[in-house]
Motif scaffolding. Structure first.
Motif, PDB file in Angstrom:
ATOM      1  N   PRO A 163       0.715  -1.526   0.006  1.00  0.00           N
ATOM      2  CA  PRO A 163      -0.133   0.171  -0.030  1.00  0.00           C
ATOM      3  C   PRO A 163       0.989   1.278   0.066  1.00  0.00           C
ATOM      4  CG  PRO A 163      -1.027  -1.607   1.527  1.00  0.00           C
ATOM      5  CD  PRO A 163       0.391  -2.171   1.143  1.00  0.00           C
ATOM      6  N   GLU A 164       0.387   2.238  -0.595  1.00  0.00           N
ATOM      7  CA  GLU A 164       1.258   3.420  -1.051  1.00  0.00           C
ATOM      8  C   GLU A 164       1.562   4.351   0.500  1.00  0.00           C
ATOM      9  OE1 GLU A 164       2.719   4.350  -3.807  1.00  0.00           O
ATOM     10  OE2 GLU A 164       1.903   2.912  -4.727  1.00  0.00           O
ATOM     11  N   ASP A 165       0.610   3.990   1.394  1.00  0.00           N
ATOM     12  CA  ASP A 165       0.885   4.913   2.704  1.00  0.00           C
ATOM     13  C   ASP A 165       1.654   4.259   3.451  1.00  0.00           C
ATOM     14  OD1 ASP A 165      -0.835   2.729   3.221  1.00  0.00           O
ATOM     15  OD2 ASP A 165      -2.399   3.943   4.091  1.00  0.00           O
ATOM     16  N   ILE A 166       2.330   3.128   3.185  1.00  0.00           N
ATOM     17  CA  ILE A 166       3.366   2.576   4.280  1.00  0.00           C
ATOM     18  C   ILE A 166       4.670   3.188   3.912  1.00  0.00           C
ATOM     19  CG2 ILE A 166       4.722   0.446   4.512  1.00  0.00           C
ATOM     20  CD1 ILE A 166       2.313  -1.010   3.789  1.00  0.00           C
ATOM     21  N   THR A 167       5.128   3.833   4.966  1.00  0.00           N
ATOM     22  CA  THR A 167       6.301   4.417   5.088  1.00  0.00           C
ATOM     23  C   THR A 167       7.617   3.730   5.649  1.00  0.00           C
ATOM     24  OG1 THR A 167       5.604   5.271   7.281  1.00  0.00           O
ATOM     25  CG2 THR A 167       5.337   6.703   5.372  1.00  0.00           C
ATOM     26  N   GLU A 168       7.240   2.673   6.462  1.00  0.00           N
ATOM     27  CA  GLU A 168       8.455   1.595   6.828  1.00  0.00           C
ATOM     28  C   GLU A 168       7.713   0.307   6.635  1.00  0.00           C
ATOM     29  OE1 GLU A 168       9.034   1.882  11.433  1.00  0.00           O
ATOM     30  OE2 GLU A 168       9.260   3.918  10.560  1.00  0.00           O
ATOM     31  N   LEU A 169       8.469  -0.596   6.612  1.00  0.00           N
ATOM     32  CA  LEU A 169       8.217  -2.058   6.127  1.00  0.00           C
ATOM     33  C   LEU A 169       8.938  -3.037   7.395  1.00  0.00           C
ATOM     34  CD1 LEU A 169       6.267  -4.169   5.176  1.00  0.00           C
ATOM     35  CD2 LEU A 169       7.886  -4.408   3.297  1.00  0.00           C
ATOM     36  N   ILE A 170       8.401  -3.859   8.258  1.00  0.00           N
ATOM     37  CA  ILE A 170       8.914  -4.896   8.692  1.00  0.00           C
ATOM     38  C   ILE A 170       8.506  -6.196   8.220  1.00  0.00           C
ATOM     39  CG2 ILE A 170       9.302  -5.903  11.001  1.00  0.00           C
ATOM     40  CD1 ILE A 170       8.217  -3.335  12.283  1.00  0.00           C
ATOM     41  N   ALA A 171       9.578  -6.756   7.528  1.00  0.00           N
ATOM     42  CA  ALA A 171       9.350  -7.908   6.976  1.00  0.00           C
ATOM     43  C   ALA A 171       9.440  -9.183   8.266  1.00  0.00           C
ATOM     44  CB  ALA A 171      10.221  -8.233   5.841  1.00  0.00           C
ATOM     45  N   VAL A 172       8.505  -9.946   8.474  1.00  0.00           N
ATOM     46  CA  VAL A 172       8.842 -10.908   9.432  1.00  0.00           C
ATOM     47  C   VAL A 172       8.850 -12.330   8.650  1.00  0.00           C
ATOM     48  CG1 VAL A 172       7.856 -11.822  11.627  1.00  0.00           C
ATOM     49  CG2 VAL A 172       7.270  -9.721  10.933  1.00  0.00           C
ATOM     50  N   ASP A 173      10.210 -12.729   8.780  1.00  0.00           N
ATOM     51  CA  ASP A 173      10.286 -14.035   8.172  1.00  0.00           C
ATOM     52  C   ASP A 173      11.498 -15.019   8.858  1.00  0.00           C
ATOM     53  OD1 ASP A 173      10.538 -15.816   6.011  1.00  0.00           O
ATOM     54  OD2 ASP A 173      10.921 -14.416   4.334  1.00  0.00           O
ATOM     55  N   MET A 174      11.499 -16.149   8.298  1.00  0.00           N
ATOM     56  CA  MET A 174      12.263 -16.765   9.439  1.00  0.00           C
ATOM     57  C   MET A 174      13.772 -16.637   9.519  1.00  0.00           C
ATOM     58  SD  MET A 174      14.102 -19.448   7.541  1.00  0.00           S
ATOM     59  CE  MET A 174      15.052 -19.130   6.015  1.00  0.00           C
ATOM     60  N   GLY A 175      14.481 -16.652  10.515  1.00  0.00           N
ATOM     61  CA  GLY A 175      16.055 -16.502  10.635  1.00  0.00           C
ATOM     62  C   GLY A 175      16.506 -17.667  10.416  1.00  0.00           C
TER      63      GLY A 175
ATOM     64  N   VAL B  72      12.926  -9.173  10.827  1.00  0.00           N
ATOM     65  CA  VAL B  72      13.071  -9.943  11.885  1.00  0.00           C
ATOM     66  C   VAL B  72      12.249 -11.285  11.821  1.00  0.00           C
ATOM     67  CG1 VAL B  72      13.308  -7.840  13.442  1.00  0.00           C
ATOM     68  CG2 VAL B  72      10.893  -9.074  13.089  1.00  0.00           C
ATOM     69  N   GLY B  73      12.474 -12.393  12.664  1.00  0.00           N
ATOM     70  CA  GLY B  73      11.479 -13.439  12.235  1.00  0.00           C
ATOM     71  C   GLY B  73      12.112 -14.760  13.404  1.00  0.00           C
ATOM     72  N   PRO B  74      11.279 -15.659  13.562  1.00  0.00           N
ATOM     73  CA  PRO B  74      11.897 -16.770  14.584  1.00  0.00           C
ATOM     74  C   PRO B  74      12.771 -17.599  13.783  1.00  0.00           C
ATOM     75  CG  PRO B  74       9.564 -17.193  13.493  1.00  0.00           C
ATOM     76  CD  PRO B  74       9.941 -15.669  13.131  1.00  0.00           C
ATOM     77  N   GLY B  75      14.012 -17.833  14.466  1.00  0.00           N
ATOM     78  CA  GLY B  75      14.770 -18.843  14.072  1.00  0.00           C
ATOM     79  C   GLY B  75      14.601 -20.132  13.647  1.00  0.00           C
TER      80      GLY B  75
ATOM     81  N   THR C   2       8.848 -13.443  18.579  1.00  0.00           N
ATOM     82  CA  THR C   2       8.758 -12.477  17.497  1.00  0.00           C
ATOM     83  C   THR C   2       7.675 -11.462  17.619  1.00  0.00           C
ATOM     84  OG1 THR C   2       9.775 -14.321  16.011  1.00  0.00           O
ATOM     85  CG2 THR C   2       8.570 -12.586  15.048  1.00  0.00           C
ATOM     86  N   ALA C   3       6.498 -12.224  18.197  1.00  0.00           N
ATOM     87  CA  ALA C   3       5.352 -11.513  18.454  1.00  0.00           C
ATOM     88  C   ALA C   3       5.772 -10.329  19.647  1.00  0.00           C
ATOM     89  CB  ALA C   3       4.221 -12.424  18.949  1.00  0.00           C
ATOM     90  N   ALA C   4       6.561 -10.678  20.466  1.00  0.00           N
ATOM     91  CA  ALA C   4       6.829  -9.794  21.602  1.00  0.00           C
ATOM     92  C   ALA C   4       7.486  -8.384  20.999  1.00  0.00           C
ATOM     93  CB  ALA C   4       7.454 -10.405  22.794  1.00  0.00           C
ATOM     94  N   LEU C   5       8.434  -8.833  20.277  1.00  0.00           N
ATOM     95  CA  LEU C   5       9.279  -7.742  19.622  1.00  0.00           C
ATOM     96  C   LEU C   5       8.421  -6.672  18.858  1.00  0.00           C
ATOM     97  CD1 LEU C   5      11.973  -6.464  19.597  1.00  0.00           C
ATOM     98  CD2 LEU C   5      12.586  -7.828  17.695  1.00  0.00           C
ATOM     99  N   LEU C   6       7.868  -7.439  18.151  1.00  0.00           N
ATOM    100  CA  LEU C   6       6.770  -6.599  17.235  1.00  0.00           C
ATOM    101  C   LEU C   6       5.710  -5.783  17.993  1.00  0.00           C
ATOM    102  CD1 LEU C   6       5.827  -9.266  14.447  1.00  0.00           C
ATOM    103  CD2 LEU C   6       7.275  -7.531  14.021  1.00  0.00           C
TER     104      LEU C   6
END
Length: 356
Positions: free
Chosen positions: A239-251, A321-324, A342-346
């Motif tokens: 979406p165009e209004d997103i200014t920063e993105l946290i990708a949550v993917d496996m570590g 970030v993401g779960p190992g 991961t959920a706690a950090l987010l």
């Protein structure tokens, strides 16, 4: 604020995240064939009282209002997984396949699969080499494991190409791998496709926490469930209004890496280059203050949904970030501690985001 955030981890519902994770893992969703799992995602989102909207290519978006709306933080995780597709039907009634996503052929040899036809029929099968027995083929042990030499044996009474076609199986049909899900009493989870369904479970844990605790993020949040990450363009559009993105993917875990199956991994750099300094530093600061198990690592052979957005020309800041997860793109394993961390950090981050 930090004192309040420190209680959020205890309020996260691990049983709920475990239930969601098992449901996701048991739902076939090879990249490009994600409509079934997205319906389940929508059902769960609606149960929590939120709405799921869709992009043209089927990515899902959940919008959560914040204290302010002059900044929008996107948080993405992908529901698509590795898989395969029928490349051709051989005259002996087996299937040649082409892979979806990047994995070692040795990682799927002898795996049980399902073939999904365009008219919604499902057939079982097994991935084998075309030299599957040491009692028959002298070169069975040394036979090269590559796409040209692998095939699917269908669990139907077929002997010819016509027999297979009579089942409704055609070129272009999807092939999903048996996830072989096991969730242990000690918290370990072993299964295919923890990349990235463990992260999706973390997002649901975050969403449930926000709802049940009446949390108001500092800024508007958009959860983004992408469905083409394994082929590199899952978040090429956001979406165009997103200014920063946290990708949550496996570590990723292994030699020269410091993470573990119980940590949330914070990636400082991957194949797309370094992630945003301020966002990454804030993640590290919060993990330290809240005593969240974490590790900072670099993944030179890795790309994320944030990578796709950046390469797509988006003017955003990004973090990963993401779960190992051990043995990524093979027989994977993680621990529910990593999903919770991961959920706690987010949760901590959306209440106290980084400043530029």
């Amino acid at each position: 604020m930090i004192r309040e955030e420190s209680r959020l981890k205890m309020k996260l519902n691990q049983a709920y995240m475990t239930e969601i994770l098992e449901m996701l893992l048991r739902t076939p969703s090879p990249t490009g064939y994600t409509h079934h799992i997205m319906r389940k995602v929508q059902t769960e989102v609606n149960k929590l009282g939120y709405e799921l909207t869709y992009t043209n290519k089927g990515c899902g978006i959940v919008t959560i209002p914040g204290e302010r709306d002059d900044r929008v933080i996107g948080i993405s995780a992908h529901v698509d997984t590795l898989g395969a597709m029928v490349r051709s039907i051989k005259e002996n009634g087996t299937l040649k396949m082409t892979y979806l996503g990047g994995f070692m052929m040795g990682a799927i040899e002898n795996e049980y699969v399902q073939i999904h036809t365009r008219d919604e029929r499902v057939y079982d099968g097994t991935i084998l080499t075309s030299r599957p027995s040491v009692h028959v083929y002298e070169d069975a042990r040394d036979f090269k494991r590559d796409e040209a030499n692998m095939e699917v044996r269908i669990d139907e009474l077929v002997k010819t190409k016509k027999d297979v076609e009579a089942l409704g199986i055609r070129v272009g049909d999807y092939i999903s791998f048996d996830p072989r899900v096991q969730i242990k009493e000690n918290g370990l989870v072993k299964s295919r496709h923890l990349d990235d369904k463990a992260s999706v479970a973390s997002l649901f844990g975050l969403l449930k926490l926000i709802k049940e605790e009446g949390l108001k993020p500092a800024y508007a949040i958009k959860l983004f469930f992408s469905n083409y990450e394994e082929v590199g363009h899952g978040s090429a559009f956001i979406p165009e209004d997103i200014t920063e993105l946290i990708a949550v993917d496996m570590g990723a875990l292994g030699d020269d890496l410091s993470g573990s199956e119980r940590d949330v991994s914070i990636c400082a750099k991957d194949s797309s280059g370094p992630y945003d300094y301020h966002m990454t530093s804030k993640m590290v600061e919060l993990a330290q203050k809240l005593e969240i198990g974490y590790a900072v690592d670099i993944y030179p052979r890795y790309g994320s949904d944030a990578s796709a957005a950046l390469r797509g020309g988006r003017d955003i800041r990004a973090a990963l970030v993401g779960p190992g997860v051990h043995a990524s793109h093979s027989m994977e394993r993680t621990h529910m501690d990593a999903v919770v961390n991961t959920a706690a950090l987010l949760a901590a981050y959306i209440l106290e985001p980084a400043q530029a």
